[in-house]
Design an enzyme around this catalytic site. Structure first.
Site, PDB file in Angstrom:
ATOM      1  N   CYS A   2       0.867  -1.172   0.000  1.00 51.25           N
ATOM      2  CA  CYS A   2       0.000   0.000   0.000  1.00 51.25           C
ATOM      3  C   CYS A   2       0.906   1.223   0.000  1.00 51.25           C
ATOM      4  O   CYS A   2       2.090   1.127   0.291  1.00 51.25           O
ATOM      5  CB  CYS A   2      -0.865   0.026   1.255  1.00 51.25           C
ATOM      6  SG  CYS A   2      -1.848  -1.458   1.462  1.00 51.25           S
ATOM      7  N   ARG A  27       1.878   1.302  -5.930  1.00 49.55           N
ATOM      8  CA  ARG A  27       2.054   0.369  -4.816  1.00 49.55           C
ATOM      9  C   ARG A  27       0.777  -0.413  -4.500  1.00 49.55           C
ATOM     10  O   ARG A  27       0.821  -1.409  -3.765  1.00 49.55           O
ATOM     11  CB  ARG A  27       2.475   1.126  -3.553  1.00 49.55           C
ATOM     12  CG  ARG A  27       3.749   1.905  -3.716  1.00 49.55           C
ATOM     13  CD  ARG A  27       4.066   2.656  -2.445  1.00 49.55           C
ATOM     14  NE  ARG A  27       4.335   1.740  -1.359  1.00 49.55           N
ATOM     15  CZ  ARG A  27       5.510   1.237  -1.075  1.00 49.55           C
ATOM     16  NH1 ARG A  27       6.548   1.558  -1.808  1.00 49.55           N
ATOM     17  NH2 ARG A  27       5.676   0.410  -0.063  1.00 49.55           N
ATOM     18  N   TRP A  73      -3.630  -2.053  -1.489  1.00 51.53           N
ATOM     19  CA  TRP A  73      -3.594  -3.365  -2.153  1.00 51.53           C
ATOM     20  C   TRP A  73      -4.016  -4.341  -1.063  1.00 51.53           C
ATOM     21  O   TRP A  73      -3.289  -4.564  -0.099  1.00 51.53           O
ATOM     22  CB  TRP A  73      -2.177  -3.662  -2.634  1.00 51.53           C
ATOM     23  CG  TRP A  73      -2.064  -4.914  -3.455  1.00 51.53           C
ATOM     24  CD1 TRP A  73      -2.223  -5.015  -4.804  1.00 51.53           C
ATOM     25  CD2 TRP A  73      -1.729  -6.224  -2.987  1.00 51.53           C
ATOM     26  NE1 TRP A  73      -2.028  -6.316  -5.201  1.00 51.53           N
ATOM     27  CE2 TRP A  73      -1.723  -7.075  -4.108  1.00 51.53           C
ATOM     28  CE3 TRP A  73      -1.450  -6.766  -1.736  1.00 51.53           C
ATOM     29  CZ2 TRP A  73      -1.440  -8.440  -4.014  1.00 51.53           C
ATOM     30  CZ3 TRP A  73      -1.171  -8.124  -1.630  1.00 51.53           C
ATOM     31  CH2 TRP A  73      -1.168  -8.938  -2.778  1.00 51.53           C
ATOM     32  N   ASN A  99       0.576   0.487   5.984  1.00 45.37           N
ATOM     33  CA  ASN A  99       1.102  -0.386   4.924  1.00 45.37           C
ATOM     34  C   ASN A  99       1.805  -1.547   5.614  1.00 45.37           C
ATOM     35  O   ASN A  99       2.746  -1.324   6.374  1.00 45.37           O
ATOM     36  CB  ASN A  99       2.101   0.412   4.062  1.00 45.37           C
ATOM     37  CG  ASN A  99       2.908  -0.470   3.139  1.00 45.37           C
ATOM     38  OD1 ASN A  99       2.420  -1.495   2.673  1.00 45.37           O
ATOM     39  ND2 ASN A  99       4.141  -0.082   2.868  1.00 45.37           N
ATOM     40  N   GLY A 100       1.340  -2.767   5.362  1.00 52.01           N
ATOM     41  CA  GLY A 100       1.962  -3.931   6.007  1.00 52.01           C
ATOM     42  C   GLY A 100       0.901  -4.890   6.499  1.00 52.01           C
ATOM     43  O   GLY A 100      -0.263  -4.806   6.081  1.00 52.01           O
ATOM     44  N   GLU A 484      11.707 -13.799 -18.920  1.00 51.16           N
ATOM     45  CA  GLU A 484      11.336 -12.405 -18.664  1.00 51.16           C
ATOM     46  C   GLU A 484      10.332 -11.902 -19.712  1.00 51.16           C
ATOM     47  O   GLU A 484       9.383 -11.193 -19.377  1.00 51.16           O
ATOM     48  CB  GLU A 484      12.616 -11.549 -18.635  1.00 51.16           C
ATOM     49  CG  GLU A 484      12.423 -10.058 -18.468  1.00 51.16           C
ATOM     50  CD  GLU A 484      11.661  -9.646 -17.207  1.00 51.16           C
ATOM     51  OE1 GLU A 484      11.423 -10.478 -16.321  1.00 51.16           O
ATOM     52  OE2 GLU A 484      11.262  -8.468 -17.149  1.00 51.16           O
ATOM     53  N   LYS A 488       6.618 -10.523 -18.857  1.00 51.50           N
ATOM     54  CA  LYS A 488       6.135  -9.192 -19.277  1.00 51.50           C
ATOM     55  C   LYS A 488       4.770  -9.322 -19.936  1.00 51.50           C
ATOM     56  O   LYS A 488       3.879  -8.542 -19.667  1.00 51.50           O
ATOM     57  CB  LYS A 488       7.107  -8.522 -20.273  1.00 51.50           C
ATOM     58  CG  LYS A 488       8.384  -7.981 -19.713  1.00 51.50           C
ATOM     59  CD  LYS A 488       8.251  -6.751 -18.841  1.00 51.50           C
ATOM     60  CE  LYS A 488       8.016  -7.058 -17.407  1.00 51.50           C
ATOM     61  NZ  LYS A 488       8.975  -7.524 -16.519  1.00 51.50           N
ATOM     62  N   GLU A 491       1.952 -10.393 -17.297  1.00 56.75           N
ATOM     63  CA  GLU A 491       1.584  -9.474 -16.221  1.00 56.75           C
ATOM     64  C   GLU A 491       0.830  -8.243 -16.715  1.00 56.75           C
ATOM     65  O   GLU A 491      -0.011  -7.721 -16.001  1.00 56.75           O
ATOM     66  CB  GLU A 491       2.769  -9.102 -15.314  1.00 56.75           C
ATOM     67  CG  GLU A 491       3.902  -8.370 -15.951  1.00 56.75           C
ATOM     68  CD  GLU A 491       5.097  -8.165 -15.013  1.00 56.75           C
ATOM     69  OE1 GLU A 491       4.956  -8.305 -13.798  1.00 56.75           O
ATOM     70  OE2 GLU A 491       6.184  -7.858 -15.534  1.00 56.75           O
ATOM     71  N   HIS A 507       9.914 -31.714 -24.304  1.00 54.86           N
ATOM     72  CA  HIS A 507       9.437 -32.499 -23.163  1.00 54.86           C
ATOM     73  C   HIS A 507       8.101 -31.991 -22.649  1.00 54.86           C
ATOM     74  O   HIS A 507       7.794 -32.126 -21.472  1.00 54.86           O
ATOM     75  CB  HIS A 507      10.499 -32.485 -22.062  1.00 54.86           C
ATOM     76  CG  HIS A 507      11.810 -33.024 -22.537  1.00 54.86           C
ATOM     77  ND1 HIS A 507      12.023 -34.359 -22.781  1.00 54.86           N
ATOM     78  CD2 HIS A 507      12.948 -32.384 -22.895  1.00 54.86           C
ATOM     79  CE1 HIS A 507      13.259 -34.528 -23.232  1.00 54.86           C
ATOM     80  NE2 HIS A 507      13.834 -33.343 -23.312  1.00 54.86           N
ATOM     81  N   LYS A 606       3.771  -2.854  -7.380  1.00 47.99           N
ATOM     82  CA  LYS A 606       5.176  -2.638  -7.709  1.00 47.99           C
ATOM     83  C   LYS A 606       6.083  -3.211  -6.641  1.00 47.99           C
ATOM     84  O   LYS A 606       7.125  -3.774  -6.912  1.00 47.99           O
ATOM     85  CB  LYS A 606       5.410  -1.128  -7.853  1.00 47.99           C
ATOM     86  CG  LYS A 606       6.822  -0.740  -8.225  1.00 47.99           C
ATOM     87  CD  LYS A 606       7.049  -1.036  -9.676  1.00 47.99           C
ATOM     88  CE  LYS A 606       8.478  -0.835 -10.119  1.00 47.99           C
ATOM     89  NZ  LYS A 606       8.769  -1.712 -11.264  1.00 47.99           N
TER      90      LYS A 606
END
Ligand code: G6P
Length: 611
Positions: A2, A27, A73, A99-100, A484, A488, A491, A507, A606
């Site tokens: 947050c 955030r 969040w 936040n937490g 990566e 990208k 997400e 495989h 983020k």
């Protein structure tokens, strides 16, 4: 997860809080809220974005010279107005933004309920607000005493802003585990989860330490520990300009950050490469370089994109330093009692420097006696403060949730580290060292060239915007790049994408290939080039659509693949820095065409400061 911001001064606080929340929105963005104090205390909250909150607040004429805001969040309780912050205590004396996670919230809640306290929300934050209130009333304490006592009873992580409505000339700030920065102004002071909302008002900041509390008035800040000992604050000067946190004409932060990579990489090695290119000097490693070069083993811990950079680091380190490397997801490492031997070095990679799992892995590794080196972007964040030594990437603030320039700058740091150690160990000759450095210095201009595929990436995006699945393949140094690229895409565009080592395709993933399946093959020229050509043929034999990332002038793959995106030629060790550019652009354009919120993808944040 947050973002919090607080202001105390003489100016109208409303816009300071709203603008600050906009900067912190990366955030968390499922609900938002704010409190303004001006004789009376008014709270505004809503489900949704900061712009929704702004609309609500703008309908009122109310403003104040004290205020706090929060962008959420969700962890405990679904995103709705009730669970949004600020949370208010049951008698209304305390207003809290947090936040937490308060880990022992359930025990505390039961205890408070048994004393008749009624809860309005499902949040752990309300438990803390009510605990403070309860202690305040029952113990006849001051706000500061009640807050300190409560914080001594909670377990978990917090960055907190608290206003006591009975002492409305103060904001209380406290930190454990989650980041909190205090902005020291002239007749006004600030709190925030990071420095970005503060930078336009003051360059003077204090990064709070765990278990410290700050009491802010408009012209005074007192710092204390939770044991009530006064602390002399370490005031730092910010090296951050307001332009660095604006979009500067780009449609999205992500696009701006992709295009910033030549500059970001240059800033990463600037001042570290000797002017005659004869050597690299990483000042932050000065005292540990010998120990690092004698390491028996290097363990890299990270999450997300930083983990992909770490995987590329494994290839680079093993080749150039001949030290065995293991790359671990920080979340797995921290919970499985890992074996750490004397002589092991742990490298923690984190853009934000705040990722909870990476931070916990750092603490665990140090407890077990390892030397821990950090590679972080955010100066003054928690991980650099917990490590023995480290190197900042200096990529500048990364606001887009999908990491781009952080990745390339992390890989640049890993390469520089490996070259310095390899040279020290005599594995890299003076001549080769110079060749590597010369090529490193040319990378920003090569990225500049690689960025020229932007229009082509857009054209390809138009062809593939409606795909449901995509496969990304690479070998050797280009395998982490394939991972990566797939990350990208998934997400920001919500298309299912998998990254695979190209030979492993046989495989399993090969079963997915048909004439609808785009397969992105990262196939620039390196030692595995011949092998990957075979893999492309295998895909074509099954009618897969091949989008190949190739070295410029590659006519062989051009004939085989359906589409190619070219990047300049470079040494294998730097191939990932160039090959990732078209992948970033491709996913960016696909996400924009699909109407996705590129900078703030759903469900993501983020900085993941909860485990
Ligand atoms: C989140 C972000 C990713 C990032 C990861 C690790 O998931 O959305 O972009 O790679 O966290 O973050 P860090 O700050 O530790 O690099």
């Amino acid at each position: 997860m947050c973002g919090i911001i607080g202001y105390i001064g003489s100016r109208p606080a409303r816009n300071i809080i709203i603008n600050g929340l906009k900067r912190l929105e990366y955030r968390g963005y499922d609900s938002a809220g704010m409190v303004l104090v001006n004789g009376e205390t008014k709270i505004f909250k809503c489900k949704g974005r900061v712009k929704d909150l702004e609309e609500i607040v703008n309908k009122s004429n109310f403003d104040g010279t004290i205020g706090m805001g929060h962008t959420r969040w969700a962890t405990h309780g679904e995103p709705n107005e009730l669970n949004a912050h600020p949370q208010i205590s049951y008698k209304g004396n305390f207003v809290v933004v947090h936040n937490g996670i308060i880990e022992n919230y359930s025990l505390l809640k039961k205890h408070l309920q048994s004393r008749g306290v009624v809860f309005a929300s499902e949040t752990d934050t309300e438990v803390l607000a009510n605990l403070i209130e309860h202690l305040y009333i029952e113990g006849d304490l001051t706000a500061e005493q009640a807050i300190t006592l409560a914080l001594n009873r909670v377990q978990g992580a917090y960055g907190l802003g608290i206003i006591c409505t009975k002492e409305p000339d103060k904001i209380f700030a406290a930190k454990r585990g989650s980041p909190l920065v205090i902005g020291v102004g002239d007749g006004e002071n600030f709190i925030a989860s990071d420095a970005t909302p503060i930078v336009e008002y003051t360059q003077k900041v204090v990064y709070m330490n765990d278990d410290d509390i700050a009491i802010l008035k408009k012209d005074q800040i007192i710092f204390k520990t939770l044991k009530n000992e006064l602390i002399e604050p370490d005031i730092k000067e910010l090296d951050l300009k307001i332009g660095e946190i604006d979009k500067e004409g780009f449609a999205h932060f992500m696009l701006k950050e992709i295009f910033e990579q030549p500059r970001a990489i240059h800033d990463t090695f600037r001042g570290r490469v000797l002017p005659d290119r004869s050597g690299i000097m990483l000042g932050g490693l000065h005292d540990v370089l010998d120990t690092m070069s004698q390491a028996e083993r290097i363990i890299i811990v990270a999450c997300g994109t930083s983990w992909h950079a770490g995987l590329l680091g494994e290839y680079i380190f093993e080749e150039y330093t001949r030290i065995p490397v293991e790359v671990e997801y920080a979340s797995e490492f921290r919970y499985r009692n890992p074996i750490i031997r004397k002589g092991d070095i742990v490298i923690a990679i984190s853009q934000s420097g705040e990722t909870a799992d990476t931070l916990a892995a750092v603490k665990l590794a140090r407890e077990k006696g390892a030397k821990v080196i950090g590679i972080c972007n955010v100066v003054g964040s928690s991980i650099p403060r917990e490590t023995d030594a480290g190197v900042y990437t200096h990529a500048g603030p990364e606001i887009g949730v999908a990491s781009t320039k952080a990745f390339t700058s992390q890989v640049t740091v890993l390469a520089m580290m490996a070259f310095e150690i390899g040279h020290l160990k005599g594995i890299i000759s003076d001549l080769f060292y110079k060749e590597l450095i010369t090529e490193l210095v040319s990378i920003p201009s090569k990225i500049e060239k690689a960025l020229k595929v932007n229009e082509q990436a857009l054209a390809l995006a138009k062809m593939f915007e409606n795909t449901h699945n995509a496969l990304y393949l690479g070998r050797g140094y280009l395998f982490p790049v394939a991972l990566e690229g797939a990350l990208k895409l998934k997400e920001i565009s919500y298309i299912h994408a998998e990254g695979y080592p190209a030979a492993e395709m046989k495989h399993g993933p090969i079963a997915l290939i048909d004439d609808n399946m785009p397969v992105v093959v990262v196939a620039t020229k390196d030692d595995t080039y011949e092998k990957i050509i075979n893999n492309i043929q295998e895909i074509k034999a099954r009618k897969g659509k091949v989008i190949a990332i190739v070295t410029e002038g590659d006519e062989i793959i051009r004939k085989m693949a359906d589409y190619v995106l070219e990047v300049p030629e470079t040494m294998t060790v730097f191939s990932g820095l160039l090959a990732v550019i078209p992948l970033q652009l491709l996913s960016y354009h696909i996400a924009v065409l699909r109407g996705c919120n590129v900078d703030q993808p759903r469900n993501l944040a983020k900085s993941v400061t909860v485990e």
